[in-house]
Write an enzyme that holds these catalytic residues in place. Structure first.
Site, PDB file in Angstrom:
ATOM      1  N   GLU A 199       1.684  -0.296  -5.099  1.00 18.73           N
ATOM      2  CA  GLU A 199       0.823   0.830  -5.407  1.00 18.73           C
ATOM      3  C   GLU A 199       1.793   2.007  -5.528  1.00 18.73           C
ATOM      4  OE1 GLU A 199      -3.288   2.829  -3.772  1.00 18.73           O
ATOM      5  OE2 GLU A 199      -1.769   2.305  -2.294  1.00 18.73           O
ATOM      6  N   ASP A 216       0.829  -1.187   0.000  1.00 21.43           N
ATOM      7  CA  ASP A 216       0.000   0.000   0.000  1.00 21.43           C
ATOM      8  C   ASP A 216       0.877   1.255   0.000  1.00 21.43           C
ATOM      9  OD1 ASP A 216      -2.723   1.251   0.454  1.00 21.43           O
ATOM     10  OD2 ASP A 216      -1.687   1.965   2.252  1.00 21.43           O
TER      11      ASP A 216
END
Length: 693
Positions: free
Chosen positions: A375, A339
């Site tokens: 990401e 993330d």
């Protein structure tokens, strides 16, 4: 309180609680404390039974050995030291701290302002001493090749909570994920890799808890080793291992979404739960003033969640690597999705593809062999880094998502960009240095509309989140095709289903690694909510009920995934000028206008051009019957377009393999076409060359 265990100095070598036949060694990084207290609790009542002044400190680590201590013992820490926030030290003996290296905690952490005030012991869960670990899950017998990978993103609870055949006691749990009916569904769909949203222990933010909601997604960690108790029946580590073992037996990989960019402790006003209480000044990043001095009362906030973890600090980097290796070696996982991964490449403030974090993973004998998905951005200055990660990483490609959505919505002037995304986004991932598989392609993700909602709502509908519909992304590139939300209009419903087929087929026909949002194949809706992070209810859970229309789309998804897997070219093209590999499997790529002429530069610049075709031809190896030869036709316009199919010497024509105008595969004609094909509005056709026998 009377001493109940004999205490020795122990060792600083292994952080955490490590049990052997004679007792347990405790070690924790806390360099600036005056004293550390190890607090033991009754395993049934959580009543405090002993406070141990840790007798030894070696370098930056406090440690002790407790003789006679057994598995199951609950514990926590209290730190004694000066509280000088302006110097980065916020020691507070009243705050019970979770061991950063704990492998299990006894209950979920839920914010409670009253319980946190003063002594936080009642609010904070206790770490648990574990017996030496049981055997790790066996690896998949036949590892999933990179070019066979089809990702499926799911939430542990959301995947299973409403499944009618998963027993109630394991709904929403790790054991529910590996129930035979869930595995059968995943296998029938054709996915290879289950990407689970965060499973590590987390705490919902105070502001969302105070509104009576929760952080359902789990992107707010309090520990990087512990499986969150919310997903556990009674034995977190072994239940997680059981899940992985069963999925591996079925040939399905497990990838974890991990959140090393921030923690639940937030900024200066946030609670002290673990990391802040041990070494606040090193664990987090802080802003600098105009003279370059650190301002310890201003946390860097590249995550948007109040703080940024300083992975450039040696102890933090070691902890992150230890956690990743633990999930791989002990728990059996096959990779990670990171993330806001740009934060991990900050060393410590500026991003670098040669940061210590990337270099450490690259040389690690364990982590260098697992799947790594980034990401590739955060919200900090210079945080958008798509295409800039090391070559062994995959990257979530938002350019792909936005272009494909807009193209099929009917936006004009996108044909050239759409073609680039279709063939692996080589403008972003250069063919000299990155694999064509690098682009993780998606049209839907957990943070946004589901596929069904993407064609059902033109605007977000996040009223249930309690923020007056101001939260969530406002640029969704979605459409409702005449009515916002639910309708009984058959024409609108038919068009929506066709657009779902177009989007899903494009995803699986594109070069790169396809990412499917769990439940999209079941036509899952979130009722127009594109930021359902706080909705632990039917808005977020997968609805397993079906009808004829849903079943038709599920069958379509299964068939398209099967088509991709059946073709070497469709899943992984190797071009002659792609020097990332010294092998090629594509002889020619030709782009066509509807009139059958090859496209030229001016055609790509035509703003109104919404229909084109591409021919993919493999070199002949052996006989022509063994040669792959495809012709893909795309028409995003609002009218039918007649295409002239290319003539090919030695061919009997083109076999229609897929046509998204048809809701059912059984309705699709088994046709061989030689010259002309009327491509329906807003549809895709896939043809395979039929060689002469």
């Amino acid at each position: 309180m009377a001493l109940k265990f004999n205490i020795q100095d122990g060792s600083a070598q292994r952080l955490g609680a490590n049990l052997d036949s004679s007792g347990c060694n405790f070690a924790v990084h806390c360099p600036h404390a005056e004293q550390l207290e190890l607090v033991l609790f009754d395993s049934a009542t959580e009543k405090q039974i002993q406070v141990i002044d840790m007798p030894a400190k070696t370098g930056k680590v406090w440690h002790c050995f407790v003789e006679g201590l057994k598995a199951g013992q609950l514990y926590g820490y209290r730190v004694i030291g000066k509280n000088h926030a302006h110097l980065g030290a916020i020691f507070d003996q009243e705050k019970l701290l979770i061991d950063p290296y704990a492998k299990e905690i006894n209950r979920p952490l839920i914010w409670n302002a009253e319980q946190y005030q003063g002594d936080s012991q009642q609010m904070v869960p206790k770490a648990k001493v574990l017996a030496p670990s049981s055997a790790s899950p066996q690896p998949i017998e036949t590892p999933v090749a990179l070019d066979q990978t089809v990702l499926y993103e799911a939430h542990v609870k959301g995947l299973t909570q409403l499944h009618p055949q998963v027993p109630d006691d394991i709904k929403g749990k790790f054991l529910g994920v590996c129930h035979p009916k869930i595995i059968q569904h995943l296998q029938a769909l054709g996915i290879t890799t289950l990407q689970l949203m965060p499973v590590a222990a987390f705490m919902p933010e105070p502001f969302i808890t105070n509104k009576g909601l929760t952080n359902y997604w789990g992107y707010n960690p309090v520990n990087y080793f512990c499986p969150d108790p919310r997903y556990v029946v009674k034995d977190g580590v072994n239940e997680f291992k059981t899940m992985v073992a069963h999925l591996h037996e079925a040939g399905i990989e497990v990838i974890l979404d991990v959140v090393f960019n921030h923690t639940a402790e937030g900024g200066i006003e946030g609670p002290t739960l673990s990391f802040k209480g041990f070494d606040n000044s090193s664990f987090y990043l802080f802003e600098r003033n105009e003279f370059g001095a650190v301002d310890y009362e201003k946390y860097v906030n590249n995550s948007g969640c109040g703080n940024s973890v300083n992975t450039a600090y040696p102890y933090v980097l070691k902890m992150v690597m230890d956690a990743l290796r633990y999930w791989v070696q002990e728990m059996g996982v096959d990779g990670f999705r990171f993330d806001l991964a740009a934060s991990l490449g900050r060393d410590p403030y500026e991003f670098s593809s040669l940061s210590g974090f990337f270099r450490t993973i690259r040389q690690d004998p364990i982590l260098s062999h697992v799947k790594l998905i980034a990401e590739p951005w955060d919200i900090g200055l210079g945080g958008y880094r798509l295409g800039q990660f090391p070559s062994n990483w995959f990257e979530c490609n938002d350019k792909y998502r936005d272009t494909v959505r807009a193209f099929w919505r009917g936006d004009k002037g996108l044909t050239s960009d759409f073609a680039t995304r279709l063939l692996g986004s080589r403008d972003v991932f250069p063919h000299e240095t990155r694999s064509i598989l690098t682009s993780v392609n998606n049209v839907s993700y957990h943070d946004g509309f589901t596929l069904h909602d993407l064609v059902t709502y033109a605007e977000r509908h996040n009223e249930a989140n309690g923020e007056q519909n101001r939260d969530g992304h406002g640029h969704n590139l979605s459409g409702n095709y005449g009515v916002e939300g639910v309708t009984q209009d058959k024409d609108i419903l038919s068009q929506r289903e066709r657009q779902k087929r177009n989007l899903f087929a494009t995803l699986l026909l594109s070069q790169g690694t396809p990412h499917v949002l769990g439940g999209d194949e079941l036509s899952r809706t979130q009722q127009g909510n594109n930021n359902a992070y706080c909705q632990d209810n039917e808005i977020s859970w997968i609805d397993w009920t079906t009808d004829e229309t849903k079943q038709e789309f599920l069958t379509f998804c299964q068939q398209v995934i099967k088509l991709r897997k059946s073709s070497e070219i469709l899943r992984h093209m190797n071009l002659k000028d792609d020097h990332y590999s010294n092998k090629s499997n594509v002889e020619k790529i030709y782009w066509y206008r509807p009139d059958g002429e090859r496209k030229v530069e001016d055609d790509w610049q035509d703003h109104n051009n919404q229909a084109f075709a591409v021919e993919l031809r493999a070199p002949v190896h052996g006989t022509a019957l063994e040669q792959e030869h495809w012709f893909l036709v795309f028409n995003a316009s609002d009218h039918d377009v007649c295409f002239h199919l290319p003539d090919f010497c030695g061919s009997d024509g083109w076999q229609l393999v897929l046509d998204t105008r048809y809701a059912k595969f059984s309705e699709q004609p088994n046709a061989v076409i030689k010259h002309k094909h009327l491509q329906a509005y807003q549809s895709i056709s896939v043809f395979k060359c039929v060689p002469i026998n």
